[in-house]
Scaffold this active site. Structure first.
Site, mmCIF file in Angstrom:
data_model
loop_
_atom_site.group_PDB
_atom_site.id
_atom_site.type_symbol
_atom_site.label_atom_id
_atom_site.label_comp_id
_atom_site.label_asym_id
_atom_site.label_seq_id
_atom_site.Cartn_x
_atom_site.Cartn_y
_atom_site.Cartn_z
ATOM 1 N N LYS A 253 29.216 3.199 -4.108
ATOM 2 C CA LYS A 253 29.464 3.627 -2.741
ATOM 3 C C LYS A 253 28.963 3.121 -1.475
ATOM 4 O O LYS A 253 29.700 2.311 -0.909
ATOM 5 C CB LYS A 253 29.016 5.314 -2.864
ATOM 6 C CG LYS A 253 29.911 6.138 -3.866
ATOM 7 C CD LYS A 253 29.533 7.501 -3.547
ATOM 8 C CE LYS A 253 31.016 8.456 -4.283
ATOM 9 N NZ LYS A 253 30.692 8.485 -5.712
ATOM 10 N N ASP B 125 22.104 6.718 -12.708
ATOM 11 C CA ASP B 125 23.580 6.544 -11.930
ATOM 12 C C ASP B 125 23.056 6.707 -10.452
ATOM 13 O O ASP B 125 22.980 8.096 -9.875
ATOM 14 C CB ASP B 125 24.597 7.483 -12.550
ATOM 15 C CG ASP B 125 25.847 7.528 -11.655
ATOM 16 O OD1 ASP B 125 25.996 6.874 -10.517
ATOM 17 O OD2 ASP B 125 26.705 7.848 -12.101
ATOM 18 N N PHE C 93 28.324 13.826 -12.776
ATOM 19 C CA PHE C 93 29.655 13.078 -12.437
ATOM 20 C C PHE C 93 29.402 11.632 -12.505
ATOM 21 O O PHE C 93 28.528 11.106 -11.935
ATOM 22 C CB PHE C 93 30.028 13.475 -10.953
ATOM 23 C CG PHE C 93 31.422 12.716 -10.721
ATOM 24 C CD1 PHE C 93 32.565 13.364 -11.241
ATOM 25 C CD2 PHE C 93 31.392 11.588 -10.030
ATOM 26 C CE1 PHE C 93 33.851 12.813 -10.915
ATOM 27 C CE2 PHE C 93 32.670 10.818 -9.792
ATOM 28 C CZ PHE C 93 34.046 11.442 -10.340
HETATM 29 C C1 LIG Z 1 31.497 8.659 -6.885
HETATM 30 C C2 LIG Z 1 30.300 8.489 -8.130
HETATM 31 C C3 LIG Z 1 30.959 7.821 -9.235
HETATM 32 C C4 LIG Z 1 32.235 7.065 -9.323
HETATM 33 O O1 LIG Z 1 32.462 6.226 -8.381
HETATM 34 P P1 LIG Z 1 34.116 5.633 -8.315
HETATM 35 O O2 LIG Z 1 33.730 4.258 -7.274
HETATM 36 O O3 LIG Z 1 34.766 6.593 -7.666
HETATM 37 O O4 LIG Z 1 34.275 5.095 -9.449
HETATM 38 C C5 LIG Z 1 29.888 7.622 -10.336
HETATM 39 N N1 LIG Z 1 28.730 8.305 -10.216
HETATM 40 C C6 LIG Z 1 28.524 9.035 -9.073
HETATM 41 C C7 LIG Z 1 27.000 9.559 -9.246
HETATM 42 C C8 LIG Z 1 29.137 9.130 -8.143
HETATM 43 O O5 LIG Z 1 28.841 9.909 -6.827
#
Ligand SMILES: *Cc1c(COP(=O)(O)O)cnc(C)c1O
Length: 389
Positions: free
Chosen positions: A242, A213, A126
């Site tokens: 986050k 990520d 994701f």
């Molecule tokens: C939540 C998340 C995103 C997206 O972040 P947003 O602030 O909602 O755009 C991208 N990568 C990972 C691994 C995430 O958990």
């Protein structure tokens, strides 16, 4: 109600929070084991964070990236030091941080004379909801209805080295790999340290950018600042968001080595990105994690929660796996269990279910041992009742 109907919302609204507890409009108290989806690193209303935000709001909230922003310079130095990376670009969210990473990889490819650069991404990944990041995401539900997708992604199974080696042999357009050291939305799937080290070596041999990520797994949650550090490697690109500022919107894209110095003025930007308020919230979050020893606490709490659940649920049929690292925890059941979220709310507990059958816990790092025990007791009872029904 004029809100767009794009969320499956639970019928509860909160008025305030304190530590790892939230209070709803009826004054009911809930133990928060989701932490705003790994956002509220310091819990709710942490006095030091509240004070820092209030003081900064009274001085300066926003100027512009047209000017120097001292708080941004300080935060970049701090993050670069913690991650042993060279440069930082600030934005406001995880998907934006990943957009920056994707643009960097493409620019890197073009500079090497590759006209159609491709990025290797993982199944069950994701990376966000913008067009490029949903294209990089390994979940058809996120993509369906939004075709045509952005091209230039090659998908492989997660934590599978032979799959990467095959791509390396067959695809000369690859310029980078992008993956989560621990997949969050995908169900708390952990990349082995050996896999990450081998992937690092392949990237070095091939001249690919190694891009992690860490939007969900970063910022101390797994007992180290960034989850890839468990493997003792350094990425070329890392994205954060986050938990970085404990709830104030912020994103960051860090670069090192071959990924540093790629963007030039005019190549990328963000109006809000790295404003003084967000940067002070992030600096304070990092200070508190360090000064209160919260990374070590994340390890102790994670072990206690996973161990407690394993003991409490040892005799219950239907538990497939209880896994995780620090305070990134997944309890995989043998059946879809989305209804557990509502049942937990009724019992005064906030959890999440992802990938259909994985109960996901992303508690703040300020839990006490008693809070952790309470979480284990409440959740074990809920899961037992659900599975034995
Ligand atoms: C939540 C998340 C995103 C997206 O972040 P947003 O602030 O909602 O755009 C991208 N990568 C990972 C691994 C995430 O958990």
């Amino acid at each position: 109600m004029h809100l767009m109907n794009n969320y499956n919302r639970q019928p509860v609204a909160f008025t305030h929070g304190e530590g790892c507890y939230l209070f709803d409009e009826q004054g009911r108290r809930y133990l928060d084991a989701l932490g705003g989806i790994a956002v509220n690193t310091l819990g709710h209303a942490h006095p030091r964070l509240v004070k820092a935000i209030c003081e900064q709001a009274g001085r300066l909230i926003h100027t512009s990236n047209v000017y120097r922003v001292r708080e941004q310079e300080l935060l970049a130095d701090r993050l670069a030091g913690l991650a042993h990376m060279d440069e930082v670009f600030f934005c406001n969210s995880g998907c934006e941080a990943n957009e920056a990473a994707i643009k960097l990889a493409r620019m890197y490819g073009h500079q090497k004379g590759i006209d159609l650069p491709a990025i290797v991404v993982m199944e069950h990944a994701f990376h966000g909801r913008t067009l490029a990041t949903l294209s990089a995401t390994g979940n058809r539900k996120v993509q369906a209805g939004f075709e045509p997708l952005v091209s230039g992604f090659v998908r492989v199974p997660f934590d599978d080295l032979p799959a990467i080696e095959q791509v390396a042999v067959n695809n000369p357009n690859v310029v980078a790999v992008l993956f989560e050291p621990i997949q969050g939305e995908g169900g708390i799937n952990i990349a082995h340290n050996g896999y990450m080290r081998a992937l690092r070596r392949i990237c070095d041999e091939r001249g690919w950018l190694f891009m992690v990520d860490e939007v969900q797994c970063g910022i101390g949650r797994t007992g180290v600042w960034f989850a890839h550090q468990h493997a003792g490697i350094r990425p070329d690109v890392m994205t954060l968001a986050k938990g970085l500022a404990s709830g104030v919107p912020i994103g960051a894209c860090l670069t090192a080595g071959p990924a540093a110095d790629l963007f030039k003025p005019g190549n990328h930007g963000s109006t809000f990105g790295g404003n003084p308020l967000a940067c002070v919230a992030a600096l304070t979050t990092l200070d508190v994690i360090e000064q209160e020893g919260l990374m070590a606490r994340a390890v102790v709490l994670g072990d206690a929660i996973r161990g407690g659940l394993k003991t409490a649920l040892a005799d219950v049929a239907g538990i497939v796996d209880i896994r995780g690292d620090g305070l990134m925890i997944g309890i995989q059941l043998d059946r879809p269990c989305g209804e557990l979220v509502g049942r937990a709310i009724a019992a005064g507990l906030l959890i999440n279910v992802t990938a259909g059958n994985v109960v996901r816990l992303l508690p703040s790092l300020i839990y006490s041992d008693a809070d952790a025990k309470r979480l284990v007791d409440m959740l074990a009872t809920l899961i037992r009742e659900f599975l034995e029904a």
